[in-house]
Design a protein around this motif. Sequence first.
Motif, short mmCIF file in Angstrom:
data_model
loop_
_atom_site.label_atom_id
_atom_site.label_comp_id
_atom_site.label_asym_id
_atom_site.label_seq_id
_atom_site.Cartn_x
_atom_site.Cartn_y
_atom_site.Cartn_z
N LYS A 165 0.82 -1.21 0.00
CA LYS A 165 0.00 0.00 0.00
C LYS A 165 0.86 1.26 0.00
O LYS A 165 0.63 2.19 -0.80
CB LYS A 165 -0.92 -0.01 1.23
CG LYS A 165 -1.77 1.23 1.38
CD LYS A 165 -2.85 1.04 2.42
CE LYS A 165 -2.31 0.61 3.76
NZ LYS A 165 -3.39 0.41 4.76
N ASP A 214 2.52 1.75 -3.27
CA ASP A 214 1.56 2.27 -4.25
C ASP A 214 1.37 3.77 -4.07
O ASP A 214 1.26 4.52 -5.05
CB ASP A 214 0.21 1.56 -4.10
CG ASP A 214 0.20 0.18 -4.73
OD1 ASP A 214 1.05 -0.08 -5.61
OD2 ASP A 214 -0.65 -0.64 -4.35
N ARG A 234 5.69 0.60 -6.77
CA ARG A 234 5.45 -0.84 -6.64
C ARG A 234 6.00 -1.62 -7.83
O ARG A 234 6.52 -2.74 -7.68
CB ARG A 234 3.94 -1.09 -6.49
CG ARG A 234 3.51 -2.54 -6.58
CD ARG A 234 4.05 -3.36 -5.42
NE ARG A 234 3.67 -4.75 -5.51
CZ ARG A 234 4.37 -5.68 -6.18
NH1 ARG A 234 5.49 -5.34 -6.81
NH2 ARG A 234 3.97 -6.92 -6.21
N LYS A 235 5.91 -1.07 -9.02
CA LYS A 235 6.26 -1.79 -10.25
C LYS A 235 7.73 -2.19 -10.32
O LYS A 235 8.11 -3.08 -11.08
CB LYS A 235 5.93 -0.94 -11.47
CG LYS A 235 6.73 0.37 -11.54
CD LYS A 235 6.35 1.18 -12.75
CE LYS A 235 7.16 2.48 -12.83
NZ LYS A 235 6.80 3.28 -14.03
#
Length: 269
Positions: free
Chosen positions: A160, A163, A168-169
């Motif tokens: 979370k 993000d 996150r990627k």
Amino acid sequence: MPAIRTEDRIFPCRGILFDKDGTLLDFMALWSDWALTLTRLVEGQLTVMGAAATVPAENLLGLMLDIDGQMKGYDKTGPLAMGTEEEVTAILAWQLYVAGVPWNEALLQIRSFNTIAMQKLEEKRNAVPIRGLHGFLTRCEAAGIRLGVVTSDTTEGAVKHMDWLGIRKYFGSIVGRDRVINGKPDPEMAELAMGELGIQAEDCLMIGDSNADMMMGKLAGLYGTIGIASEPDAAHYLVDADWIIPDYTVMEPIAYADHITLKEDKQRE
């Protein structure tokens, strides 16, 4: 092999493991209101009961307060910096227990307080990246360096917050305390993350802001440990770091480099 280059050295690595709080994002920006809210709720409950904490309230989690009672820092070796949510809950519940509350009720009360404090954190979503982070991660990806996160937060919480940061990627593995039996400084988190990334310990670096991160990296046999010290006094606590940096602007990922090994480098010193 890919590598990380600083002003005077090149450190070969196929992967990097990162702590989250204080390493990817600014610890104070995200967690100070939560910690202060939680502490004040416990202090208020004790006052209602006609009791007081066994130590000054700010010392329960290692908070540093200014003259107005606002949080100005935290103990880098304390529960707030290094403890899990379960450990923090136990510390605070103990204060209610000592004041006469049955242990099961004390735990429920602290969890209720934590829900209130977490709601404030969710409302603000004050996730601030460490200086230079986004560019560094982008260049790591371009250089073919695999990235993972190992954190004392839950995996869900870590995802979370990442993000919120929009990063996150970049990460092929995210290991929270809920995915292992033994938390930091035990090497279990690092070993799980490296397995998921498909890299060996001798090809991996650890970056973190606490000495528990540095100890975990060493116990896992990583190539090197890098302490990130964004505050002037923070480097003092990173006694097991091989190198210390202020932020991510001082390191450059490169796709390939001729290099000397860390062992050879240390033999020259």
